[in-house]
Every structure is written in structure tokens, then in C-alpha cells.
Write a protein that holds these residues in place. Structure first.
Motif, PDB file in Angstrom:
ATOM      1  N   LYS A 195       0.492  -1.556   0.604  1.00 47.38           N
ATOM      2  CA  LYS A 195       0.216   0.471  -0.225  1.00 47.38           C
ATOM      3  C   LYS A 195       0.944   1.348  -0.205  1.00 47.38           C
ATOM      4  O   LYS A 195       0.641   2.503  -0.479  1.00 47.38           O
ATOM      5  N   VAL A 196       2.003   1.199   0.746  1.00 53.26           N
ATOM      6  CA  VAL A 196       3.209   2.235   1.001  1.00 53.26           C
ATOM      7  C   VAL A 196       3.688   2.322  -0.328  1.00 53.26           C
ATOM      8  O   VAL A 196       3.454   3.728  -1.303  1.00 53.26           O
ATOM      9  N   TRP A 197       4.178   1.608  -1.608  1.00 55.30           N
ATOM     10  CA  TRP A 197       4.326   1.726  -2.785  1.00 55.30           C
ATOM     11  C   TRP A 197       4.289   2.020  -3.273  1.00 55.30           C
ATOM     12  O   TRP A 197       3.939   3.250  -4.360  1.00 55.30           O
ATOM     13  N   GLY A 198       2.600   1.494  -3.431  1.00 51.27           N
ATOM     14  CA  GLY A 198       1.611   1.540  -4.016  1.00 51.27           C
ATOM     15  C   GLY A 198       0.944   2.720  -4.782  1.00 51.27           C
ATOM     16  O   GLY A 198       1.063   4.024  -5.392  1.00 51.27           O
ATOM     17  N   GLY A 199       0.758   3.557  -2.960  1.00 53.29           N
ATOM     18  CA  GLY A 199       0.438   5.131  -2.851  1.00 53.29           C
ATOM     19  C   GLY A 199       1.974   5.938  -3.274  1.00 53.29           C
ATOM     20  O   GLY A 199       1.395   7.228  -4.060  1.00 53.29           O
ATOM     21  N   MET A 200       2.930   5.515  -3.175  1.00 54.95           N
ATOM     22  CA  MET A 200       3.939   6.504  -4.016  1.00 54.95           C
ATOM     23  C   MET A 200       4.269   6.433  -5.589  1.00 54.95           C
ATOM     24  O   MET A 200       4.452   7.340  -6.585  1.00 54.95           O
ATOM     25  N   VAL A 201       3.883   4.609  -5.798  1.00 52.94           N
ATOM     26  CA  VAL A 201       3.883   5.216  -7.990  1.00 52.94           C
ATOM     27  C   VAL A 201       2.696   6.472  -8.095  1.00 52.94           C
ATOM     28  O   VAL A 201       2.651   6.725  -8.876  1.00 52.94           O
ATOM     29  N   ASN A 202       1.854   5.737  -7.802  1.00 53.94           N
ATOM     30  CA  ASN A 202       0.464   6.578  -8.311  1.00 53.94           C
ATOM     31  C   ASN A 202       0.804   8.171  -7.650  1.00 53.94           C
ATOM     32  O   ASN A 202       0.209   8.463  -8.442  1.00 53.94           O
ATOM     33  N   ALA A 203       1.248   8.654  -6.764  1.00 52.76           N
ATOM     34  CA  ALA A 203       1.876   9.980  -6.662  1.00 52.76           C
ATOM     35  C   ALA A 203       2.128  10.770  -7.609  1.00 52.76           C
ATOM     36  O   ALA A 203       2.648  11.177  -8.263  1.00 52.76           O
ATOM     37  N   THR A 204       3.283   9.219  -8.152  1.00 53.18           N
ATOM     38  CA  THR A 204       4.523  10.045  -9.184  1.00 53.18           C
ATOM     39  C   THR A 204       3.752  10.459 -10.276  1.00 53.18           C
ATOM     40  O   THR A 204       4.166  10.540 -11.881  1.00 53.18           O
TER      41      THR A 204
END
Length: 244
Positions: free
Chosen positions: A228-237
Motif C-alpha cells: 500500500k505504501v509503495w502503491g501510493g508512492m507510484v500513484n503519486a509519482t
């Protein structure tokens, strides 16, 4: 004519091997180092190639190459907009970050890559084509396509690459719904047996996908509680890169 062919071989080799050093490139093509350097500099003056970090010892493809890709997907503009955010994402997770666009509705085409610094890493050459339905970038992009485009991809057939590949049309449609809901996609060894990835679509101002990016890692380093954390980071990028 021979000189032209040698120059094209240099361009193709850089695209395949980037970032690549002058000495390595000269050995690969069996050219004198001075000749290789001269060809690289010539391509650099016109934007076809560029030195990594401004140093003339390592080279990668430049913006002019990407303008040859499908114009409506704005690959050249996407490449420029994505470079820095991709580097920032790589610094946060220290895993390889990929940037791809649709190649028609046939495959995803890798147009840029930022490598991690780990000894063991995933690798795909620039220009590599991968299946839409079996990759993180592919399903992220597919989740935002028009229904008739999704139908066209499904009707072409969903090839199985591993035991984890989704090959049932309804299962894939359900997964695309989950991708839209959570904002990122997952590839848990769906294409390559030992590779996992977390991806997100890059959208234009109309909400249409112009490409996608993903964090790609060996399956041995995939940690479920990071999802979830990395998914949120990819989405934000991806939102930061969005081309409008």
C-alpha cells in the motif's frame, strides 16, 4: 554508406544497453574508441543521444528518439516530464523504475528506465515489448482504457506466461476494477516467474492513459506489507508526471 550503417549501429546499441560507457560500446561494436566517441558526439548535437549526467563517458538515448514513437501518446513529452519524478521514486525505494507506453493495443513499449543500485535487480532493455494483460504497467493502463479497447485486448487472447497470469476475461475485468479502486496495479510473477512490480497509469487532462510506470523488483524482495505504501508512492509519482 558504411559510415551511416556504423552510426545507426551505435544508436541501436545505446538504446539496447543504456546507460552504457564508451569503452563497452566500442568493444560491443568492434569500433575504435575514438570513432565511437565521435559518433556519439554527433548524435548528441542533434538530440538523438545524450551523456548521462552531462559526462561524456556514459550515454543514453535522447529526446529526439522518443519523438519517433506514437505521436498521440506524446512519448517525447512524457519522457521529459517523467525523468526527474522517476529518479526521485527510485531514490525512495531503491528498486528499478520503468516507464512504458502502449504500442497500439498489442503491447507495452518500454521507453525509459531508472536502475536501482542493488547488486541483484530486474532488467529490461529500452524498446522491450511486454504483454498488456500480464504486467503492472499494462494492467494499470488497461484499467483506464475505453471499454471497446479493453474488449479488443481481451478478444486477441490472454496468453498464459506463468501460473499467476490472469487468463480468464472476467477475472481480468475484475482485477482492472480493483486497480481503479486502489490507484495502482500489481504484478506478482504474472509475466516473469521471479519478478514483481507495482504500477500506475499516467493520465492526460481528459483522464486518458498516455503511459504508465512501475517499481520492478525481484520476487525475493517483494514485501506484502509495503504494497500500500509503495502503491501510493507510484500513484503519486504518476499524478506528478501527468501530461495535459
Amino acid at each position: 554508406m558504411k559510415s551511416l550503417l556504423k552510426s545507426l549501429e551505435v544508436l541501436e546499441a545505446v538504446a539496447e544497453m543504456q546507460p552504457v560507457g564508451v569503452s563497452e560500446l566500442a568493444r560491443r561494436l568492434d569500433l575504435p574508441k575514438s570513432t565511437t566517441q565521435r559518433i556519439l558526439q554527433t548524435f548528441a548535437t542533434t538530440g538523438w543521444l545524450r551523456p548521462v549526467g552531462g559526462e561524456a563517458t556514459r550515454w543514453q538515448i535522447g529526446h529526439r528518439v522518443l519523438h519517433l514513437q506514437v505521436p498521440e501518446l506524446q512519448a517525447g513529452q512524457l519522457y521529459v516530464a517523467a525523468r526527474k519524478p522517476m529518479q526521485e521514486l527510485r531514490e525512495q525505494v531503491n528498486e528499478t523504475v520503468h516507464l512504458s507506453i502502449l504500442d497500439g493495443l498489442d503491447a507495452m513499449l518500454l521507453i525509459d528506465r531508472v536502475d536501482c543500485t542493488q547488486n541483484v535487480r530486474t532488467f529490461s532493455p529500452i524498446g522491450d515489448r511486454s504483454p498488456i494483460h500480464a504486467t503492472a504497467i499494462g494492467t494499470a493502463v488497461m484499467a483506464h482504457l475505453a471499454p471497446d479497447q479493453v474488449d479488443a485486448i481481451i478478444n486477441r487472447g490472454l496468453t498464459r506466461y506463468t501460473e499467476s497470469t490472469i487468463t480468464d476475461p472476467e477475472d481480468l475485468r475484475a482485477e482492472l476494477g480493483r486497480v481503479r479502486e486502489r490507484g495502482y496495479s500489481l504484478n506478482l510473477c504474472c509475466y516473469r516467474p521471479a519478478v514483481c512490480a507495482i504500477g500506475a497509469a499516467i493520465l492526460d487532462s481528459q483522464g486518458r492513459p498516455v503511459g504508465g510506470l512501475c517499481i520492478s523488483m525481484p520476487a525475493s524482495r517483494y514485501v506484502e506489507h509495503n504494497e500500500k505504501v509503495w502503491g501510493g508512492m507510484v500513484n503519486a509519482t504518476a499524478r506528478k508526471i501527468s501530461v495535459g
